[in-house]
Scaffold this motif. Structure first.
Motif, PDB file in Angstrom:
ATOM      1  N   SER A  19       0.831  -1.202   0.000  1.00 29.41           N
ATOM      2  CA  SER A  19       0.000   0.000   0.000  1.00 29.41           C
ATOM      3  C   SER A  19       0.867   1.254   0.000  1.00 29.41           C
ATOM      4  O   SER A  19       0.522   2.256  -0.631  1.00 29.41           O
ATOM      5  N   ARG A  20       1.997   1.190   0.686  1.00 33.97           N
ATOM      6  CA  ARG A  20       2.887   2.357   0.717  1.00 33.97           C
ATOM      7  C   ARG A  20       3.564   2.556  -0.643  1.00 33.97           C
ATOM      8  O   ARG A  20       3.763   3.698  -1.087  1.00 33.97           O
ATOM      9  N   GLU A  22       2.190   1.661  -3.483  1.00 32.85           N
ATOM     10  CA  GLU A  22       1.112   2.172  -4.332  1.00 32.85           C
ATOM     11  C   GLU A  22       0.907   3.669  -4.116  1.00 32.85           C
ATOM     12  O   GLU A  22       0.600   4.404  -5.057  1.00 32.85           O
ATOM     13  N   ASN A  23       1.080   4.132  -2.879  1.00 34.21           N
ATOM     14  CA  ASN A  23       1.009   5.568  -2.625  1.00 34.21           C
ATOM     15  C   ASN A  23       2.087   6.314  -3.409  1.00 34.21           C
ATOM     16  O   ASN A  23       1.841   7.388  -3.976  1.00 34.21           O
ATOM     17  N   GLY A  26       1.311   6.529  -7.002  1.00 35.90           N
ATOM     18  CA  GLY A  26       0.213   7.432  -7.271  1.00 35.90           C
ATOM     19  C   GLY A  26       0.601   8.899  -7.304  1.00 35.90           C
ATOM     20  O   GLY A  26      -0.221   9.750  -7.670  1.00 35.90           O
ATOM     21  N   ALA A 161       5.758  10.608   1.368  1.00 43.96           N
ATOM     22  CA  ALA A 161       4.810  10.320   0.292  1.00 43.96           C
ATOM     23  C   ALA A 161       4.281   8.888   0.384  1.00 43.96           C
ATOM     24  O   ALA A 161       3.154   8.608  -0.034  1.00 43.96           O
ATOM     25  N   SER A 162       5.072   7.977   0.943  1.00 47.76           N
ATOM     26  CA  SER A 162       4.613   6.590   1.053  1.00 47.76           C
ATOM     27  C   SER A 162       3.453   6.447   2.040  1.00 47.76           C
ATOM     28  O   SER A 162       2.716   5.466   2.001  1.00 47.76           O
ATOM     29  N   ALA A 164       1.303   9.181   2.413  1.00 51.61           N
ATOM     30  CA  ALA A 164       0.390  10.278   2.113  1.00 51.61           C
ATOM     31  C   ALA A 164      -0.888   9.862   1.411  1.00 51.61           C
ATOM     32  O   ALA A 164      -1.907  10.536   1.525  1.00 51.61           O
ATOM     33  N   GLY A 165      -0.867   8.766   0.681  1.00 51.71           N
ATOM     34  CA  GLY A 165      -2.039   8.403  -0.089  1.00 51.71           C
ATOM     35  C   GLY A 165      -3.222   7.963   0.746  1.00 51.71           C
ATOM     36  O   GLY A 165      -4.360   8.119   0.353  1.00 51.71           O
ATOM     37  N   GLN A 166      -2.924   7.364   1.914  1.00 46.74           N
ATOM     38  CA  GLN A 166      -3.970   6.891   2.818  1.00 46.74           C
ATOM     39  C   GLN A 166      -4.881   5.842   2.184  1.00 46.74           C
ATOM     40  O   GLN A 166      -5.904   5.510   2.749  1.00 46.74           O
ATOM     41  N   THR A 167      -4.516   5.332   1.036  1.00 44.40           N
ATOM     42  CA  THR A 167      -5.227   4.281   0.302  1.00 44.40           C
ATOM     43  C   THR A 167      -6.715   4.556   0.129  1.00 44.40           C
ATOM     44  O   THR A 167      -7.413   4.865   1.083  1.00 44.40           O
ATOM     45  N   TYR A 190      -2.410  -1.288   9.421  1.00 44.71           N
ATOM     46  CA  TYR A 190      -3.031  -1.670   8.157  1.00 44.71           C
ATOM     47  C   TYR A 190      -4.080  -2.735   8.422  1.00 44.71           C
ATOM     48  O   TYR A 190      -3.804  -3.763   9.054  1.00 44.71           O
TER      49      TYR A 190
END
Length: 266
Positions: A19-20, A22-23, A26, A161-162, A164-167, A190
Motif C-alpha cells: 500500500s505504501r 502504491e502511494n 500514485g 509520500a509513502s 500520504a495516499g492513505q489508500t 493496516y
C-alpha cells in the motif's frame, strides 16, 4: 510454528508495504519509479528511487515454484530486491539456496513476527492524546518517523509520500500522539483483507522516550482495529528491542522469524 498463521501474518505485512508503494506510484508523474507487479498470485513491488528493502520485495512460492522467484530476483538485481524467508530463528541461516542460486541474509533485517487473537490483547490504560493524522499533521508524523529510523535527508520526502495516499480503501491508518499539543510519537496500522490488523511502523521522538507512548499507541490501534472488525492483531520487532517487550506486554507472542535475502554474485 503455526504455518498457516505465519503465512497469514506475512500476507498482512505484504499488503501494508504494498500500500505504501502504491502511494508512491500514485504521485503525479511517478517520480520515484514505484511499481507493483505480480509473480502468479503474489504481488511484488519495487521503488527505483529507494534502496530500502521495505520497498523492494519479491514474493512467491519458494517451495512450489522457486525458479519464478529467482527469475524476478535476477531481473531486478540492480534495484537490490529481496525476498523474505520465514521459519524458526535458528533455521534462518546466513545463506539459502533457490534452485542453483545462492541468497545471502541481509544483516539487520531479521525480525520476529508477533500475533494475538484480538480479544486476548491486554490493553493498557492511558490518557495520551492520540488522533488520526490529517493533512496538517502528516508532515509532523513523517518527521518523527524519519528521525526514529534515521532516514537520510534525500529520502525524507519519499518516505512521507509513502504514507500520504492513505489508500482509497481506507485500510492504512496513521496516528499521532501529542504531548502538550506537540506531536512526539506516531504509528501506522493496516487493516489487511484477511482480517488481521497489522501494526506497522511506530516511532517516538528521542527526547520523548520512556513515557509509555509506544504502549499507548499499541492499545489505541488495537481498540481501533476492534471497531473495524479485525480478528487478529500482528506486528514485527527486533528480538532484543523495547518494541518486542511492549508487544509482549500487550499479549502478543512470537509466531516466527522473518529474514530478508538478496541474490549474491556467486
Amino acid at each position: 510454528m503455526d504455518v498457516e498463521l505465519a503465512h497469514e501474518i506475512e500476507a498482512a505485512e505484504s499488503e501494508y508495504l504494498r500500500s505504501r508503494v502504491e502511494n508512491l506510484a500514485g504521485v503525479s508523474g511517478n517520480p520515484y519509479g514505484a511499481r507493483v507487479f505480480f509473480n502468479a498470485d503474489f504481488p511484488c513491488f519495487q521503488v527505483n528511487a529507494s534502496p530500502s528493502p521495505m520497498f523492494n520485495r519479491i514474493y512467491g512460492d519458494i517451495v512450489g515454484d522457486p525458479l519464478a522467484v529467482l527469475k524476478l530476483l535476477t531481473e531486478s538485481a540492480e534495484h537490490s530486491t529481496v525476498t523474505p524467508l520465514i521459519g524458526k530463528p535458528s533455521a534462518l541461516e546466513q545463506y539459502a539456496f533457490v534452485g542453483e542460486a545462492r541468497l545471502e541474509r541481509l544483516r539487520g533485517w531479521t525480525h520476529l513476527q508477533f500475533a494475538c487473537a484480538i480479544e486476548k490483547v491486554v490493553l493498557s490504560r492511558h490518557s495520551f492524546e492520540i488522533e488520526e493524522v490529517t493533512s496538517k499533521t502528516l508532515a509532523l508524523f513523517a518527521d518523527v518517523h524519519a528521525g526514529g529510523f534515521h532516514t537520510k535527508p534525500e529520502h525524507r520526502l519519499l518516505n512521507q509520500a509513502s504514507f500520504a495516499g492513505q489508500t482509497p480503501n481506507g485500510r492504512l491508518k496513521i496516528y499521532v500522539l501529542k504531548a502538550e499539543g506537540t506531536v512526539v510519537a506516531g504509528a501506522s496500522m493496516y487493516l489487511a483483507s484477511n482480517g488481521i490488523a497489522y501494526l506497522g511502523t511506530a516511532a517516538t521522538r528521542k527526547d520523548a522516550r520512556g513515557y509509555g507512548y509506544h504502549g499507548g499507541l499499541i492499545s489505541h490501534r488495537v481498540e481501533q482495529a476492534k471497531k473495524h472488525g479485525c480478528h487478529w492483531v500482528a506486528s514485527t520487532a527486533l528480538a532484543n528491542s523495547q518494541s518486542r517487550r511492549n508487544l509482549e506486554r500487550a499479549g502478543l507472542t512470537a509466531s516466527h522469524a522473518q529474514a530478508l535475502y538478496r541474490l549474491t554474485d556467486s
